[in-house]
Design an enzyme around this catalytic site. Sequence first.
Site, PDB file in Angstrom:
ATOM      1  N   LYS A 149      -7.184  -1.749  21.260  1.00 54.35           N
ATOM      2  CA  LYS A 149      -7.867  -1.983  20.166  1.00 54.35           C
ATOM      3  C   LYS A 149      -9.355  -2.427  20.980  1.00 54.35           C
ATOM      4  O   LYS A 149      -9.256  -3.420  22.015  1.00 54.35           O
ATOM      5  CB  LYS A 149      -7.593  -2.820  19.285  1.00 54.35           C
ATOM      6  CG  LYS A 149      -6.925  -2.419  18.270  1.00 54.35           C
ATOM      7  CD  LYS A 149      -6.664  -3.257  16.881  1.00 54.35           C
ATOM      8  CE  LYS A 149      -6.366  -2.898  15.682  1.00 54.35           C
ATOM      9  NZ  LYS A 149      -6.026  -3.803  14.537  1.00 54.35           N
ATOM     10  N   GLU A 174       5.947  -5.646   2.678  1.00 53.24           N
ATOM     11  CA  GLU A 174       6.087  -6.472   1.517  1.00 53.24           C
ATOM     12  C   GLU A 174       7.012  -6.439   0.563  1.00 53.24           C
ATOM     13  O   GLU A 174       7.719  -7.464   0.261  1.00 53.24           O
ATOM     14  CB  GLU A 174       4.746  -6.017   0.685  1.00 53.24           C
ATOM     15  CG  GLU A 174       3.080  -6.098   1.208  1.00 53.24           C
ATOM     16  CD  GLU A 174       2.983  -5.040   2.040  1.00 53.24           C
ATOM     17  OE1 GLU A 174       1.707  -5.137   2.543  1.00 53.24           O
ATOM     18  OE2 GLU A 174       3.627  -4.049   2.081  1.00 53.24           O
ATOM     19  N   ARG A 206       2.675  -3.957  -3.944  1.00 55.67           N
ATOM     20  CA  ARG A 206       3.620  -3.022  -3.321  1.00 55.67           C
ATOM     21  C   ARG A 206       5.324  -3.614  -3.609  1.00 55.67           C
ATOM     22  O   ARG A 206       5.799  -2.849  -2.931  1.00 55.67           O
ATOM     23  CB  ARG A 206       3.036  -2.989  -1.852  1.00 55.67           C
ATOM     24  CG  ARG A 206       1.728  -2.214  -1.688  1.00 55.67           C
ATOM     25  CD  ARG A 206       1.091  -2.546  -0.410  1.00 55.67           C
ATOM     26  NE  ARG A 206       1.749  -2.027   0.805  1.00 55.67           N
ATOM     27  CZ  ARG A 206       1.597  -0.804   1.411  1.00 55.67           C
ATOM     28  NH1 ARG A 206       0.814   0.200   0.793  1.00 55.67           N
ATOM     29  NH2 ARG A 206       2.452  -0.482   2.387  1.00 55.67           N
TER      30      ARG A 206
END
Length: 641
Positions: free
Chosen positions: A279, A364, A392
């Site tokens: 990243k 989740e 979710r």
Amino acid sequence: MFELLNTIDSPVDLRALHTGALAPLADELRAFILHSVSGSGGHLSANLGTVELSIALHYVFDTPRDRIVWDVGHQAYAHKILTGRRDAMANIRQLGGISGFPRRSESPYDAFGTAHSSTSISAALGMALAARNKAEQRHCIAVIGDGALTGGMAFEAMNNAGLYKDLPLLVILNDNDMSISPAVGALRHYLGKLTTNRCAISTKERLKRLLRDVPVVHELVHKTEAHLKGLVAPATLFEAMGFNYSGPVDGHDLDALVHALQAMQSLRGPQLLHIVTQKGHGYTPAATDPVTYHGPGKFNPVQGILPTPASKQTYTQVFGQWLCDEAESDPRVVAITPAMREGSGLVEFEQRFPERYFDVGIAEQHALTFAAGLAAEGLKPVVAIYSTFLQRAYDQLIHDIAIQNLPVLFAIDRAGIVGADGATHTGAFDIAYLRCVPNLTVMAPADENECRQLLHTALLHDGPTAVRYPRGVGSGQAPLQQLTRVPLGKGEVRRTSSQAKGCRIAILAFGSMLLPALESAETLDASVANMRFIKPLDGALIEQLARSHDVLVTVEEGCVMGGVGSACLEHLITTGLSRLVLQLGFADQFIEHGSPEQMLSACGLDASGITASIQRFLIERSLDNQLIESPTPPASLRARA
């Protein structure tokens, strides 16, 4: 500055380049992304990490006939630029501009709309099977990060895909050791084992490229490598699920990527290519601190992101400080986040109470049932989660928590307008989907201090609770250090109309809508109630205002259909009180991206929009309230009487 990139208006132009031009193109593309994001804001570190992958994918595959699904999608800026949207990047995530995520309506190259995690393999599998059933020849590619791979949907999809041995499905695992926060869990350690000796991997790949010019030797090395792999190493997790695993490959080596993808084109059955990227690659500040540079606003790329002067506390900061204070006095308090440590304000809590902090990854559903298990054993779990992500785990909320009446507290951040992330991240539906669940108490603080006090009230409640609060700052009401329990289900009148005759108006404001409601009330001379509780409603206060006013106006930063305005109407019907009621909130449509101020105005939820809508409502019903001439209310606003 971008001489080569400016010649690329579609992947057709890209595929016309010689391979030797791809590395210079990657340099220009990375510089363009840095220039674009620093000038407009947006996702940076993730996009800098996928430049070479984006080029290689569109260079090798025949897009858009071949489908690419970008998981989450905040790493797809290079993809957007290469597919004809270079000039549109100046207005990305701004009102009227292109989305920060892939969107099918935006481009034929955006095969599937994404923004939430772990969906790409399911979508790509569906596309691959659809192509097979239609007798169409195409490759379907899912690009998924190691962070998104922690989501259960990804494994459900791989488990399903492994059944189809001849399907042209390619999963590219973009392993950068992070999601938004640093990656967590056993999968992280497993992938780490696959990439332990990156120097050896790099040396091996360079040696193999050198041997490509000697076909006989190269073929012998390839066969020997495959044979030894089978002898000394057990099948990878992915191979056990029916995928042919290849890699890891250096995701910033264009030559290696192109060769690997070309090899994949001729293989049948589900394939998984493991690439290793960084990243922020190519821009040292972002590579060093990818969390800070995940989604920055405008900044000077030469100076980097500078510390901002202290200002009003955000709701997220208020929550983080409150949680630390509660944990200091109560050892039963624990915190859970689904991979959103920074976004949910839990950095200090993790530092001070590491044994009571649980980052479960982008999972989740697991987060909620895990919280239920903790609560069942006498702990006080606080689940810090965005409104749009709580969707979710709705079954777990009902089945594992509410039915058992377990004391789990949901700290629901980003409730309402979120701004630049648009429809996929707007917290539009939590009021509607929470208020119908038995045993669940739902609160909406109007300012920062009330947020702290309602969180404390929720923690003391013996049952599931939710406190919803918006993104960013509120009215600037400094939180009091002292914690006070608020009477359950009780609102308060914050302004009383002085009008003795004519049509009297009462505005019932929920949460963040109190401030614009008070501003509107000054123009209309209306009464205003800070309702505080969505469930249980303060029925007595509603009845009091209904008896003393001619028109009730409910204002909420959420969808009108099924929202708390509907709850007020239900209460009035139950009590037999007949009053004109205007419901203000989000219309039956998704909220686009733009600044929060722009989107609240577009929805008619700023002070002027509330005033305009009430005036229009009164004029349409021929109610003379001696008001100024009514402007036209926002077209996106839904009103019901």
